[in-house]
Design an enzyme around this catalytic site. Structure first.
Site, PDB file in Angstrom:
ATOM      1  N   LYS A 197       0.862  -1.179   0.000  1.00 42.47           N
ATOM      2  CA  LYS A 197       0.000   0.000   0.000  1.00 42.47           C
ATOM      3  C   LYS A 197       0.893   1.221   0.000  1.00 42.47           C
ATOM      4  CE  LYS A 197      -3.628   2.442   2.399  1.00 42.47           C
ATOM      5  NZ  LYS A 197      -4.656   2.397   3.424  1.00 42.47           N
ATOM      6  N   ARG A 207     -10.675   9.830   1.284  1.00 40.56           N
ATOM      7  CA  ARG A 207     -10.513  10.494   2.582  1.00 40.56           C
ATOM      8  C   ARG A 207     -11.596  11.552   2.790  1.00 40.56           C
ATOM      9  NH1 ARG A 207      -3.870  10.943   2.502  1.00 40.56           N
ATOM     10  NH2 ARG A 207      -3.498   8.705   2.791  1.00 40.56           N
ATOM     11  N   LYS A 221       1.113  10.036   5.250  1.00 40.19           N
ATOM     12  CA  LYS A 221       1.289   8.706   5.841  1.00 40.19           C
ATOM     13  C   LYS A 221       2.581   8.049   5.367  1.00 40.19           C
ATOM     14  CE  LYS A 221      -3.716   8.012   6.455  1.00 40.19           C
ATOM     15  NZ  LYS A 221      -4.852   7.071   6.369  1.00 40.19           N
ATOM     16  N   GLU A 237       7.757  -7.070   1.387  1.00 44.05           N
ATOM     17  CA  GLU A 237       6.500  -7.010   2.145  1.00 44.05           C
ATOM     18  C   GLU A 237       5.683  -8.280   1.900  1.00 44.05           C
ATOM     19  OE1 GLU A 237       5.229  -5.066   4.320  1.00 44.05           O
ATOM     20  OE2 GLU A 237       6.089  -3.062   4.144  1.00 44.05           O
ATOM     21  N   LYS A 252      -2.077  -1.581  -3.973  1.00 39.50           N
ATOM     22  CA  LYS A 252      -2.934  -0.393  -3.917  1.00 39.50           C
ATOM     23  C   LYS A 252      -2.109   0.868  -3.895  1.00 39.50           C
ATOM     24  CE  LYS A 252      -5.980   1.777  -0.620  1.00 39.50           C
ATOM     25  NZ  LYS A 252      -6.501   1.738   0.705  1.00 39.50           N
ATOM     26  N   SER A 278     -10.029   5.338  -5.034  1.00 44.95           N
ATOM     27  CA  SER A 278     -10.971   6.431  -5.269  1.00 44.95           C
ATOM     28  C   SER A 278     -10.497   7.416  -6.341  1.00 44.95           C
ATOM     29  CB  SER A 278     -11.247   7.165  -3.959  1.00 44.95           C
ATOM     30  OG  SER A 278     -10.037   7.609  -3.373  1.00 44.95           O
ATOM     31  N   TYR A 317     -15.067   0.816  -7.296  1.00 44.18           N
ATOM     32  CA  TYR A 317     -16.316   1.509  -6.973  1.00 44.18           C
ATOM     33  C   TYR A 317     -17.319   1.378  -8.112  1.00 44.18           C
ATOM     34  CZ  TYR A 317     -13.471   3.263  -3.196  1.00 44.18           C
ATOM     35  OH  TYR A 317     -12.657   3.310  -2.099  1.00 44.18           O
TER      36      TYR A 317
HETATM   37  C1  PBG Z   1      -7.468   3.502   5.244  1.00 48.51           C
HETATM   38  C2  PBG Z   1      -7.756   3.267   3.820  1.00 48.51           C
HETATM   39  C3  PBG Z   1      -7.545   4.161   2.778  1.00 48.51           C
HETATM   40  C4  PBG Z   1      -8.082   3.571   1.634  1.00 48.51           C
HETATM   41  C5  PBG Z   1      -8.577   2.322   1.997  1.00 48.51           C
HETATM   42  N1  PBG Z   1      -8.353   2.143   3.363  1.00 48.51           N
HETATM   43  C6  PBG Z   1      -6.995   5.539   2.748  1.00 48.51           C
HETATM   44  C7  PBG Z   1      -5.734   5.870   3.412  1.00 48.51           C
HETATM   45  O1  PBG Z   1      -4.851   5.030   3.627  1.00 48.51           O
HETATM   46  O2  PBG Z   1      -5.620   7.044   3.756  1.00 48.51           O
HETATM   47  C8  PBG Z   1      -8.118   4.223   0.293  1.00 48.51           C
HETATM   48  C9  PBG Z   1      -9.143   3.720  -0.639  1.00 48.51           C
HETATM   49  C10 PBG Z   1      -9.393   4.595  -1.808  1.00 48.51           C
HETATM   50  O3  PBG Z   1      -8.764   5.644  -2.037  1.00 48.51           O
HETATM   51  O4  PBG Z   1     -10.304   4.237  -2.564  1.00 48.51           O
HETATM   52  N2  PBG Z   1      -6.575   2.723   5.881  1.00 48.51           N
END
Ligand code: PBG
Length: 327
Positions: A197, A207, A221, A237, A252, A278, A317
């Site tokens: 991730k 968010r 992050k 990982e 992701k 997203s 989505y």
């Molecule tokens: C939170 C999480 C996030 C997403 C899924 N779980 C956002 C983040 O890490 O800030 C993002 C999903 C998306 O953008 O569709 N742990």
């Protein structure tokens, strides 16, 4: 192989020959639908940052999921929108057996016993600072966070969740969760690890959707999510996650990281899922709204790209829209 003996256009000429030689195919078995849940009754709130995506109250979600199942979608991923008043520094609400996510799981399980339910394990919907873990001395405290995530995962599993999906990127969390599941008598619960991730700008619309952006503000992050500059690191990982007991790995975001999906799949031959996040969804949706491209066709092409790279399933989505299209 030489021209004209070889003319690659021959098999491209007709729809039937294209179909016969197609190497990859997208079916509804490949689709996982991520959904946003809110408190309340009879609510369907549009998410401005994600045209065509909504936050549903539990009752409305039931209708949506019935439709999704009828279209052939077999699994959904739940994301709760937590009321501001319930957010705390330590994200305690995540451990409440009666919180929004647990009530949603119970309602769904009662109505749709055959539906696969996937839940995020991370504290960001529940914290005042918007981080996925506990902040101690200005640091996301790895080990203390893992201890809380184990409880969060168990809380969701006790409510009936089938798949826990740690999205927090702490070290050692897969092993800790797997150990806790075995000890608590849940040997069959799946762990879908957000293995690779990345610290990505493409999470922006999400968010906003769950309300963690306001909490996070200018913070990022990067101290726990992966650096987009790295790819070998994803394989390290993956190795750790496999050894710690993950059943499925996830990459992701999706589209900028197809190389990671390909390498992970090729190297480990373990199920690999892709998350079309997203920002990826909204790029296509807003561009289509502006009339600059065809949403269905560009979405289909993007999803097929994930299959070609080696993804076994895709969180998108657009799952329902696409299921309707390929049904
Ligand atoms: C939170 C999480 C996030 C997403 C899924 N779980 C956002 C983040 O890490 O800030 C993002 C999903 C998306 O953008 O569709 N742990």
């Amino acid at each position: 192989m030489q021209f004209p003996a070889t003319r690659l256009r021959r098999t491209r000429m007709q729809p039937w020959s294209r179909a016969l030689v197609a190497e990859h195919q997208l079916t509804t078995n490949d689709l996982i639908w991520p959904v946003f849940v809110i408190e309340g009754e009879n609510l369907q709130e549009p998410i401005i940052s994600m045209p065509g995506v909504y936050r549903y109250s539990i009752d409305r979600l039931m209708t949506e999921v019935r439709e999704a199942q009828a279209l052939g979608i077999q699994a959904i991923a739940l994301f709760p929108v937590i009321a501001h008043a319930l957010k705390t520094d330590d994200g305690q609400e995540a451990l409440n057996p009666d919180n929004l996510i647990c009530r949603t799981i119970r309602a769904l399980k009662a109505e749709f016993p055959m539906l696969g339910i996937i839940c995020d394990v991370a504290l960001d919907p529940y914290t005042t600072h918007g981080h996925d873990g506990l902040v101690i001395d200005n640091e996301i405290a790895n080990d203390a966070t893992v201890a809380v995530l184990v409880h969060q995962a168990l809380n969701q599993v006790k409510a009936g969740c089938d798949v826990v999906a740690p999205s927090d990127m702490q070290d050692g969390r897969i092993g800790a969760i797997r150990h806790a599941l075995e000890s608590a008598g849940y040997p069959n619960t799946l762990i879908l690890s957000y293995t690779a991730k990345y610290a990505s700008a493409f999470y922006g619309p999400f968010r906003t959707a769950i309300g963690s952006q306001a909490q996070l503000g200018q913070k990022d992050k990067k101290s726990y999510q992966q650096d987009p500059a790295n790819s070998h690191e994803s394989l390290r990982e993956a190795l750790l996650d496999i050894k710690e007991g993950a059943d499925i790995l996830m990459v992701k975001p999706g589209m900028p990281y197809l190389d990671i999906i390909y390498r992970m799949k090729t190297k480990f031959q373990i199920p690999v899922f892709a998350y079309q996040v997203s920002g990826e969804y909204s790029m296509l949706a807003t561009c289509a709204e502006a009339g600059h491209l065809d949403f269905n066709q560009s979405m289909l092409e993007a999803l097929l790209g994930f299959k070609r790279a080696g993804a076994d399933a895709i969180l998108t989505y657009a799952a329902k829209t696409i299921a309707r299209l390929i049904a």
